[in-house]
Design an enzyme around this catalytic site. Sequence first.
Site, PDB file in Angstrom:
ATOM      1  CB  CYS A  31      19.908   0.016   3.292  1.00 42.99           C
ATOM      2  SG  CYS A  31      18.355  -0.332   3.286  1.00 42.99           S
ATOM      3  CG  ASN A  36      -1.745   1.099   1.247  1.00 43.28           C
ATOM      4  OD1 ASN A  36      -2.912   1.326   0.713  1.00 43.28           O
ATOM      5  ND2 ASN A  36      -1.334   2.312   1.920  1.00 43.28           N
ATOM      6  CD  GLU A  37      -1.426   5.756   0.430  1.00 48.53           C
ATOM      7  OE1 GLU A  37      -1.016   6.015   1.514  1.00 48.53           O
ATOM      8  OE2 GLU A  37      -2.713   5.888  -0.154  1.00 48.53           O
ATOM      9  CD1 TRP A  82      -4.571  11.446   5.531  1.00 47.37           C
ATOM     10  CD2 TRP A  82      -3.415  12.936   4.804  1.00 47.37           C
ATOM     11  NE1 TRP A  82      -4.976  11.467   4.094  1.00 47.37           N
ATOM     12  CE2 TRP A  82      -4.122  12.531   3.677  1.00 47.37           C
ATOM     13  CE3 TRP A  82      -2.387  14.019   4.506  1.00 47.37           C
ATOM     14  CZ2 TRP A  82      -4.162  13.116   2.145  1.00 47.37           C
ATOM     15  CZ3 TRP A  82      -2.201  14.445   3.061  1.00 47.37           C
ATOM     16  CH2 TRP A  82      -2.925  14.204   2.372  1.00 47.37           C
ATOM     17  CD  GLU A 125      -6.446   4.614  -0.317  1.00 48.08           C
ATOM     18  OE1 GLU A 125      -6.101   5.471   0.371  1.00 48.08           O
ATOM     19  OE2 GLU A 125      -5.855   3.391   0.148  1.00 48.08           O
ATOM     20  CG  HIS A 162      -9.851   9.352   6.085  1.00 51.24           C
ATOM     21  ND1 HIS A 162     -10.874   9.135   5.154  1.00 51.24           N
ATOM     22  CD2 HIS A 162      -8.645   9.635   5.295  1.00 51.24           C
ATOM     23  CE1 HIS A 162     -10.270   9.207   4.017  1.00 51.24           C
ATOM     24  NE2 HIS A 162      -9.062   9.483   4.078  1.00 51.24           N
TER      25      HIS A 162
END
Lengths: 509, 509, 509
Positions: B155, B140-141, B320, B312, B363
Amino acid sequence: MLGVCYYPEHWPKARWKEDARRMRELGLAYVRIGEFAWALLEPAPGRPEWGWLDEALATLAGEGLEVVLGTPTATPPKWLVDRYPEILPVDKEGRRRNFGGRRHYCFSSPAYREEARRIVTLLAERYGNHPAVAGFQTDNEYGCHGTVRCYCPRCREAFQGWLARRYGEVEALNEAWGTAFWSQRYRDFAEVELPHLTVAEPNPSHLLDYYRFASDQVRAFNRLQVEVLRALAPGKFVTHNFMGFFTDLDPFALAEDLDFASWDSYPLGFTDLMPLSQEEKARWARTGHPDVAAFHHDLYRGVGRGRFWVMEQQPGPVNWAPHNPSPAPGMVRLWTWEALAHGAEVVAYFRWRQVPFAQEQMHAGLHRPDGAPDQGFFEARRVAEELTALALPPVAQAPVALVYDPEAAWVYEIQPQGAEWSYLDLVYLFYSALRRLGLDVDFVPPGASLKGYALIVVPSLPIVRGEALKAFQEAEGLVLFGPRSGSKTETFQIPKELPPGPLQALLPL
Amino acid sequence: MLGVCYYPEHWPKARWKEDARRMRELGLAYVRIGEFAWALLEPAPGRPEWGWLDEALATLAGEGLEVVLGTPTATPPKWLVDRYPEILPVDKEGRRRNFGGRRHYCFSSPAYREEARRIVTLLAERYGNHPAVAGFQTDNEYGCHGTVRCYCPRCREAFQGWLARRYGEVEALNEAWGTAFWSQRYRDFAEVELPHLTVAEPNPSHLLDYYRFASDQVRAFNRLQVEVLRALAPGKFVTHNFMGFFTDLDPFALAEDLDFASWDSYPLGFTDLMPLSQEEKARWARTGHPDVAAFHHDLYRGVGRGRFWVMEQQPGPVNWAPHNPSPAPGMVRLWTWEALAHGAEVVAYFRWRQVPFAQEQMHAGLHRPDGAPDQGFFEARRVAEELTALALPPVAQAPVALVYDPEAAWVYEIQPQGAEWSYLDLVYLFYSALRRLGLDVDFVPPGASLKGYALIVVPSLPIVRGEALKAFQEAEGLVLFGPRSGSKTETFQIPKELPPGPLQALLPL
Amino acid sequence: MLGVCYYPEHWPKARWKEDARRMRELGLAYVRIGEFAWALLEPAPGRPEWGWLDEALATLAGEGLEVVLGTPTATPPKWLVDRYPEILPVDKEGRRRNFGGRRHYCFSSPAYREEARRIVTLLAERYGNHPAVAGFQTDNEYGCHGTVRCYCPRCREAFQGWLARRYGEVEALNEAWGTAFWSQRYRDFAEVELPHLTVAEPNPSHLLDYYRFASDQVRAFNRLQVEVLRALAPGKFVTHNFMGFFTDLDPFALAEDLDFASWDSYPLGFTDLMPLSQEEKARWARTGHPDVAAFHHDLYRGVGRGRFWVMEQQPGPVNWAPHNPSPAPGMVRLWTWEALAHGAEVVAYFRWRQVPFAQEQMHAGLHRPDGAPDQGFFEARRVAEELTALALPPVAQAPVALVYDPEAAWVYEIQPQGAEWSYLDLVYLFYSALRRLGLDVDFVPPGASLKGYALIVVPSLPIVRGEALKAFQEAEGLVLFGPRSGSKTETFQIPKELPPGPLQALLPL
């Protein structure tokens, strides 16, 4: 005289000869080289490679150019950092900072001091008597990127030793700092920590001693290099290139170990960093604020006891300020003449040619990356021509002395008059007012002789020591004191007789 | 078509059936579910509980709704984090970030990649051939909350491997980055660190490669999921829901592995985050800036090679942004039509019903927490009705192509023109100007075919590769280049021929 | 009555007698001492030195002065911190904070609680029945410097225990927090971490419980001291000096264990910290905002169930605000009368004499560092004279009750209405409006009786518990509710019946 900063290691050897020839043709006398070249001089530990530098020096010497050789300690190579990770500095937030920029070392690190001594010794052994080498620059811009103050365990240990030497007995420290306040009494110097990440603000005397210590550590680091150079390069000068608007370091103290001072003059970048309104910044964006270079020329002429160079002169747009416009046409020439008029012995442009890679690729040089002359070149050439027609008179003592006190900057930082004030702003206001009256100004440290000055301006001198008081008493001119003068004792207390403390006798209160 | 995001796991099972029925009645075609449900699908390690999801799918299928099933990798459960603490990301300040929000994982973590593969495999094995499942959304996102770039030891190791693959020999890296500057020469790829917490700014080539690497890691993480889904869910589409105003990630590259792009459209929240004056923000507070949604529709239609969904759609106030007003009446309808007009195949409202607990309780949804329809519901219903009366034409190629380059955003971030500039702002200025002229715009990546466009706008393309140059040469329309185009080589150097580099041949200079 | 804060440990014993005499002559009744003196009372672990405090008390008693003795727990000595480094707090950024200021301890630390109990026991054993000791002040300004909330491992453990006691079963916590959202389900209380450094924002219920826990820890720490004092100093009062504009701590709860409340009144410093325009700040720079002291008098009179002292009254310029001007002439007198008019039983000036060293050397006292009376002295003397001529009436119940809810401040902090809003600002707006109407105001906590009030103002009460609802129902006057009242359940969810939740029955919606 004019000079230039040059990085042969950035360019193919094939270009060096032509570069040197064109430097001579331009009329340059000095070339600074080498100050970031450690990894090329010693690509692997203990295996130096002198060949390229030998050749570069020979090429420059071949055209009659004199060389200022930089010690490369501002940029320890990766292998050195990996071998001694403890040399990396720790910032005020307690974070170990990483390799990848420059100045990634702690001045207190015994390992780094040893490594610095080693590389400077190697360099001086090889080039200390080289005929083309006129002198040395130690390191580069001490204090840049906020590096004077480190918060690593070695600094803590060194600070404890510094305090023990200063106070002898821990009770003397308790007295000096007033640790009866907030239960801060120490039973041993080993209990004292570095003043950061405290829950409430640290004790101001603690801070001031730490700031003094940090400045002293830089001087000691520099002196270590100077001692090697004095021993192995007799007759060569030693200087250091200071930066503008830095106050963490006492340049007067450090310069006592140098032959003269140098500084790096970037009028546009400095102006963008000054606390000016947006309108003022826009107004001076392409010329720089009119007093910004003069202020530093006068400061560093004082720091150099009358002698200074501009080691790096802005030749076009720079890369490091929030905004980096091109100088207005003629400014490079004007800045050069301004420096010379303020007594600069040499003005060296930074740099010969714009480098097309790495951090400073957007920093102009006298030439573009492709080698074609850039705007700065033409203006430098004009100055060079004009210089041949002029014999500059020596700089005379100014009518006005401005007493500049690095310690005062620390006092104001620790205890500002109000949130927006800094010592530097205050000095700048006085300086600009004097300049607007057409007055020349000498910067002198507190305690220096004030003989022969018609006016002595003291923007602020919170801590007045005996020698400064004596100099004021012996002054022949008018002494003008700014706010908070005499307001603190040497250990950051309010003096028993109240402000202006020792100045009470002098002032008509 | 219309859809909705739904979280059966937030509501009693008793409501599911009615919810599904009302979705059908509203005219919705698609329901996205499951993308944050890992802890409910696998409450304890290795002990999945499919029952509730089986039932939810069956309930939705019973009303003829098609399901987009999310892989739940954006929210690893607490037990997983406790078992593999090293999956938690490390931020630029060097701080390990904690469980308690979402996206608390590092894209490079081998342990997390394995866990992600495991849960996606389990999910795809169970639902890959489920008749109600139309397709999958991965994670998601990606990149939300600044998560593309991590600074953990894994990393670092992965970055070293990435560099070794890219450059082959470390000397090639030294050449590409210009490590002769500031003594940054590396003797081995294993010496290279992540570019953060350096004392001075890092080498720009180092930064750019790290930003490329970080974006690549996200793509690799996503592709790992796509591969599982392709194998186990043949015939089902795979998409990902991108976010607005994110530039750390190259969406064109990632979308190569997807069937189409999706994005999450929150016009009011985005407008509050734009660099506008207070007056401008106040003006658009309840409508959103007029171009903000259109900009992203056009961008993600390009990313999706002509195909995109709004996964969405803001249905009311969000929670937010710094300020979260209610949309003006009619805006939800307008935004929906705007999306459809820009070619969105599906517009899915987020969410069916406002959840009364946890982070997003403020929301809005199409329904209030008590189940009553809210403003968004009525506007969605109107669109649904209007849609039955309309056959939307396919989106035609626009007259204008805008060449959008994710890499350019990184170049500007590393080396801004001035403190206030960003690549995105620049693109937005061009886009808004075009829209004010009433022109439709296609976003294309550098190198894409420019055939058929009357005007090609290149807001800035610092790095011009061969395929991009070729496309410009073959363009039939006018090509307009913005500032700094052709100003950098692929390794962030100034090109030998100086800017505009390879564009010199093309431009009448 | 008037009092003063005095630090005999900062001055030579030779001055004590004269200081005490002049205090009596000035008409002071109370002297607060000792609250930062741990390192002097116990210079080495387990070896207390009472002599100086014995003598100081005797000297003050000799002039008929009554003493408020502070427990010195706000400043653990260095030796204690070195012995138990784990008592140092960890801030929200995860950094262990250092010794060197004050309040450098964690309220949850078992080691520190034990040490606090030990030193308070020693103090109370020696002075609990001392005739000159009127009472005790616990610690100093709980919460100053942002110290209520700590993020150390001991807090984490204590928080888990607190949660276990609150919820019994972890499933109850999952339900209360809505951990079905974003896969945050916990399987055990031991899995719950402190809500900081999360990648996205933490769960609001998690935050609210942590804020409650942190406030509870302060109360528990204070109660531990109170219990010792009650046992060993029977008949002596116990108070604590709260600070202005602090909202991390519930003062009503803590004060349940005290005899009365005190607070420290610095109108100028507080005004500089208020969210006012530059113009407003300049306007009130030397007087303080007209309502700032009154607001806190009324608040702490409520906290003290009708009884409060001003334990520290600003006597001149302070040192800790961004800007620290001198009060306008007459302000010290005015502030003192204002406090008395609001019901202060005692107004004690901070401090008798300006200390010339350490952190607060620029904080004025009634006397200058050299002992000469300062401006504050003359104004205090005038009040003392005026007081002899006046019999102050007791403070009557005000016509207006303002329901002040510490928990509401946390709710607004976690979920602001918009970026600029705080609960305190909202309360202040209501309070100022009432004052402008000339109305007196009582602050009461939610649930307190509202009998006898003509108007009850509730600026915002997001969480309405049963007792508060009952009080509203039984109120005789008009009840005015501000925004968001009744908008949350006790576990930070939207109430099932939607906002205003339990107030629905009461309000004419």
